[in-house]
Design a protein around this motif. Structure first.
Motif, PDB file in Angstrom:
ATOM      1  N   TRP A  47       3.097  17.863   6.359  1.00  0.00           N
ATOM      2  CA  TRP A  47       3.449  16.554   5.817  1.00  0.00           C
ATOM      3  C   TRP A  47       2.623  15.419   6.403  1.00  0.00           C
ATOM      4  CZ3 TRP A  47       5.248  15.919   1.410  1.00  0.00           C
ATOM      5  CH2 TRP A  47       6.007  14.810   1.009  1.00  0.00           C
ATOM      6  N   GLY A  48       2.131  15.591   7.626  1.00  0.00           N
ATOM      7  CA  GLY A  48       1.346  14.518   8.224  1.00  0.00           C
ATOM      8  C   GLY A  48       1.436  14.518   9.730  1.00  0.00           C
ATOM      9  N   TRP A  49       1.291  13.318  10.307  1.00  0.00           N
ATOM     10  CA  TRP A  49       1.230  13.180  11.762  1.00  0.00           C
ATOM     11  C   TRP A  49       2.221  12.126  12.253  1.00  0.00           C
ATOM     12  CZ3 TRP A  49      -2.977  13.443   8.525  1.00  0.00           C
ATOM     13  CH2 TRP A  49      -3.835  14.541   8.702  1.00  0.00           C
ATOM     14  N   ARG A  50       2.788  12.403  13.411  1.00  0.00           N
ATOM     15  CA  ARG A  50       3.572  11.404  14.130  1.00  0.00           C
ATOM     16  C   ARG A  50       2.670  10.770  15.174  1.00  0.00           C
ATOM     17  NH1 ARG A  50       8.850  12.056  12.713  1.00  0.00           N
ATOM     18  NH2 ARG A  50       9.535  14.147  12.107  1.00  0.00           N
ATOM     19  N   ARG A  51       2.752   9.449  15.325  1.00  0.00           N
ATOM     20  CA  ARG A  51       1.924   8.730  16.292  1.00  0.00           C
ATOM     21  C   ARG A  51       2.802   7.946  17.249  1.00  0.00           C
ATOM     22  NH1 ARG A  51      -0.993   8.241  11.285  1.00  0.00           N
ATOM     23  NH2 ARG A  51      -3.116   9.089  11.482  1.00  0.00           N
ATOM     24  N   THR A  52       2.288   7.727  18.448  1.00  0.00           N
ATOM     25  CA  THR A  52       3.013   6.976  19.461  1.00  0.00           C
ATOM     26  C   THR A  52       2.817   5.473  19.263  1.00  0.00           C
ATOM     27  OG1 THR A  52       1.155   6.971  21.011  1.00  0.00           O
ATOM     28  CG2 THR A  52       2.687   8.849  21.127  1.00  0.00           C
ATOM     29  N   ILE A  65       0.849  -1.184   0.000  1.00  0.00           N
ATOM     30  CA  ILE A  65       0.000   0.000   0.000  1.00  0.00           C
ATOM     31  C   ILE A  65       0.891   1.242   0.000  1.00  0.00           C
ATOM     32  CG2 ILE A  65      -1.731   1.324   1.269  1.00  0.00           C
ATOM     33  CD1 ILE A  65      -2.848  -1.220   0.099  1.00  0.00           C
ATOM     34  N   GLY A  66       0.757   2.074  -1.026  1.00  0.00           N
ATOM     35  CA  GLY A  66       1.563   3.284  -1.117  1.00  0.00           C
ATOM     36  C   GLY A  66       3.002   2.968  -1.464  1.00  0.00           C
ATOM     37  N   SER A  67       3.236   2.403  -2.630  1.00  0.00           N
ATOM     38  CA  SER A  67       4.576   1.907  -2.982  1.00  0.00           C
ATOM     39  C   SER A  67       5.518   2.984  -3.491  1.00  0.00           C
ATOM     40  CB  SER A  67       4.459   0.797  -4.034  1.00  0.00           C
ATOM     41  OG  SER A  67       3.707   1.240  -5.145  1.00  0.00           O
ATOM     42  N   GLY A  68       5.023   4.216  -3.702  1.00  0.00           N
ATOM     43  CA  GLY A  68       5.905   5.299  -4.132  1.00  0.00           C
ATOM     44  C   GLY A  68       6.572   5.005  -5.459  1.00  0.00           C
ATOM     45  N   VAL A  69       7.884   5.244  -5.533  1.00  0.00           N
ATOM     46  CA  VAL A  69       8.608   4.972  -6.777  1.00  0.00           C
ATOM     47  C   VAL A  69       8.850   3.484  -6.984  1.00  0.00           C
ATOM     48  CG1 VAL A  69       9.743   7.211  -6.891  1.00  0.00           C
ATOM     49  CG2 VAL A  69      10.840   5.347  -5.646  1.00  0.00           C
ATOM     50  N   VAL A 108       3.896   5.283   4.816  1.00  0.00           N
ATOM     51  CA  VAL A 108       2.761   6.001   4.219  1.00  0.00           C
ATOM     52  C   VAL A 108       1.728   6.403   5.263  1.00  0.00           C
ATOM     53  CG1 VAL A 108       3.005   4.898   1.969  1.00  0.00           C
ATOM     54  CG2 VAL A 108       1.547   3.853   3.692  1.00  0.00           C
ATOM     55  N   ASP A 109       1.789   5.818   6.436  1.00  0.00           N
ATOM     56  CA  ASP A 109       0.777   6.050   7.469  1.00  0.00           C
ATOM     57  C   ASP A 109       0.736   7.501   7.935  1.00  0.00           C
ATOM     58  OD1 ASP A 109       3.379   4.714   8.508  1.00  0.00           O
ATOM     59  OD2 ASP A 109       2.697   5.940  10.195  1.00  0.00           O
ATOM     60  N   TYR A 110       1.876   8.183   7.874  1.00  0.00           N
ATOM     61  CA  TYR A 110       1.968   9.560   8.369  1.00  0.00           C
ATOM     62  C   TYR A 110       1.015  10.500   7.639  1.00  0.00           C
ATOM     63  CZ  TYR A 110       4.557  10.575   4.103  1.00  0.00           C
ATOM     64  OH  TYR A 110       4.905  10.723   2.785  1.00  0.00           O
ATOM     65  N   GLY A 111       0.712  10.211   6.384  1.00  0.00           N
ATOM     66  CA  GLY A 111      -0.103  11.097   5.577  1.00  0.00           C
ATOM     67  C   GLY A 111      -1.582  10.736   5.552  1.00  0.00           C
ATOM     68  N   ILE A 112      -2.006   9.855   6.454  1.00  0.00           N
ATOM     69  CA  ILE A 112      -3.401   9.411   6.483  1.00  0.00           C
ATOM     70  C   ILE A 112      -4.022   9.817   7.821  1.00  0.00           C
ATOM     71  CG2 ILE A 112      -4.966   7.467   6.199  1.00  0.00           C
ATOM     72  CD1 ILE A 112      -2.700   5.947   4.858  1.00  0.00           C
ATOM     73  N   ARG A 113      -5.145  10.498   7.751  1.00  0.00           N
ATOM     74  CA  ARG A 113      -5.854  10.892   8.972  1.00  0.00           C
ATOM     75  C   ARG A 113      -6.279   9.659   9.759  1.00  0.00           C
ATOM     76  NH1 ARG A 113      -6.985  14.579   5.043  1.00  0.00           N
ATOM     77  NH2 ARG A 113      -6.834  16.798   5.630  1.00  0.00           N
ATOM     78  N   THR A 114      -6.367   9.779  11.070  1.00  0.00           N
ATOM     79  CA  THR A 114      -6.615   8.627  11.928  1.00  0.00           C
ATOM     80  C   THR A 114      -7.902   7.898  11.571  1.00  0.00           C
ATOM     81  OG1 THR A 114      -5.344   9.561  13.755  1.00  0.00           O
ATOM     82  CG2 THR A 114      -6.978   7.892  14.311  1.00  0.00           C
ATOM     83  N   ARG A 115      -8.978   8.638  11.346  1.00  0.00           N
ATOM     84  CA  ARG A 115     -10.244   7.977  11.016  1.00  0.00           C
ATOM     85  C   ARG A 115     -10.120   7.194   9.715  1.00  0.00           C
ATOM     86  NH1 ARG A 115     -15.542  11.618  11.178  1.00  0.00           N
ATOM     87  NH2 ARG A 115     -14.784  11.726  13.324  1.00  0.00           N
ATOM     88  N   ILE A 148       5.315  -0.323   8.481  1.00  0.00           N
ATOM     89  CA  ILE A 148       6.649   0.197   8.787  1.00  0.00           C
ATOM     90  C   ILE A 148       6.552   1.715   8.751  1.00  0.00           C
ATOM     91  CG2 ILE A 148       9.063   0.306   8.090  1.00  0.00           C
ATOM     92  CD1 ILE A 148       8.746  -2.416   6.795  1.00  0.00           C
ATOM     93  N   SER A 149       6.822   2.340   9.882  1.00  0.00           N
ATOM     94  CA  SER A 149       6.634   3.783  10.000  1.00  0.00           C
ATOM     95  C   SER A 149       7.965   4.502  10.184  1.00  0.00           C
ATOM     96  CB  SER A 149       5.713   4.105  11.188  1.00  0.00           C
ATOM     97  OG  SER A 149       5.640   5.495  11.386  1.00  0.00           O
ATOM     98  N   ALA A 150       8.090   5.614   9.470  1.00  0.00           N
ATOM     99  CA  ALA A 150       9.256   6.476   9.633  1.00  0.00           C
ATOM    100  C   ALA A 150       8.910   7.712  10.446  1.00  0.00           C
ATOM    101  CB  ALA A 150       9.780   6.897   8.258  1.00  0.00           C
TER     102      ALA A 150
END
Length: 270
Positions: free
Chosen positions: A215-220, A84-88, A149-156, A178-180
């Motif tokens: 750019w998005g959100w950081r999550r714990t 999901i969200g493979s980029g280049v 890719v998770d950083y750019g997706i709203r929680t809901r 895998i989150s950066a």
């Protein structure tokens, strides 16, 4: 959860190709324009920054080991994998080189970024758009992974996405993120300091001194585990990759359906 901002990616300043926004999240149009700029600057995967490629190679190696464990647990072969969200598509290219036996499917919001990976993956395994709209619901996968890719997706939206993808996992399947953008702590003092920094960032942005894109959100870790649990995943495990980025990973397996028995994957080696 906290907002964060970015000024460039892969050595390409955002101001060089787009009008950036401090408050509006980067959307599919932004990423399409970015990939157009990237393909003008880089002509192949080998031209991308060497350290970035080296670190992504490590991530691909690790994902390959997860596939081995899923096959050992009883998945059919060839194992079906969805990115999901493979980029280049660099990590997907690397994964196919190391594991040519897998059936790899990829998803991206924009068709522009798929320029290189289209040469390696059949058109009927490429899905363009929101995953909830473009991936056939009757398909099931042995591994579904989201990488940075998770950083750019709203929680809901992320909750709904994980719920749908969990429903498309095979009995021995696994969900992997895998989150950066892991947020190490979310204390009151830390949140206050971050808010003050954002005020300063906003002032610098609007005075033109230092323009930044929301750019998005950081999550714990706690937030990631809650998201996986809400999506119907169990045997949740997480940790940090030795990939040069210190990426955070979290994985889980679907709860067995009524009358269905599965082997536990809780004791798999990371």
């Amino acid at each position: 959860m906290r907002r964060f901002y970015q000024e460039s990616w892969q050595g390409i300043p955002f101001t060089s190709f787009s009008h950036i926004s401090f408050f509006r999240l980067a959307d599919s149009r932004f990423y399409s324009t970015f990939y157009e700029a990237l393909f003008r600057r880089y002509k192949s995967w080998d031209d991308l920054p060497g350290l970035w490629r080296k670190n992504k190679d490590k991530s691909a190696d690790w994902i390959g080991r997860q596939i081995d464990a899923i096959v050992a647990a009883g998945a059919e072969t060839p194992p079906k994998v969805l990115s999901i969200g493979s980029g280049v598509g660099y990590m997907e290219k690397t994964l196919l080189q190391k594991r040519p036996d897998i059936e790899l499917h990829v998803n991206e919001p924009s068709t522009v970024g798929m320029k290189w990976i289209r040469k390696l993956i059949p058109a009927d395994r490429i899905y363009i758009g929101a995953p909830t709209l473009c991936i056939p619901p009757d398909l099931t996968f042995d591994l579904i992974y989201l990488s940075a890719v998770d950083y750019g997706i709203r929680t809901r939206e992320l909750t709904r996405l994980l719920e749908q993808l969990t429903a498309q996992l095979a009995p021995h399947g696994e969900m992997l993120c895998i989150s950066a953008s892991l947020l190490q702590e979310d204390s009151f003092v830390g949140a206050l300091v971050n808010s003050l920094k954002n005020v300063i960032r906003g002032m610098l942005h609007y005075t033109g001194i230092r323009r930044q894109q929301f750019w998005g959100w950081r999550r714990t870790q706690k937030e990631y585990r809650r998201l996986f649990s809400q999506a119907g995943l169990r045997d949740i495990a997480d940790g940090t990759l030795d990939d040069g980025f210190d990426s955070y990973w979290i994985r889980g397996v679907p709860a067995p359906k009524s009358g269905q028995e599965t082997d536990s994957q809780a004791q798999k080696t990371p």
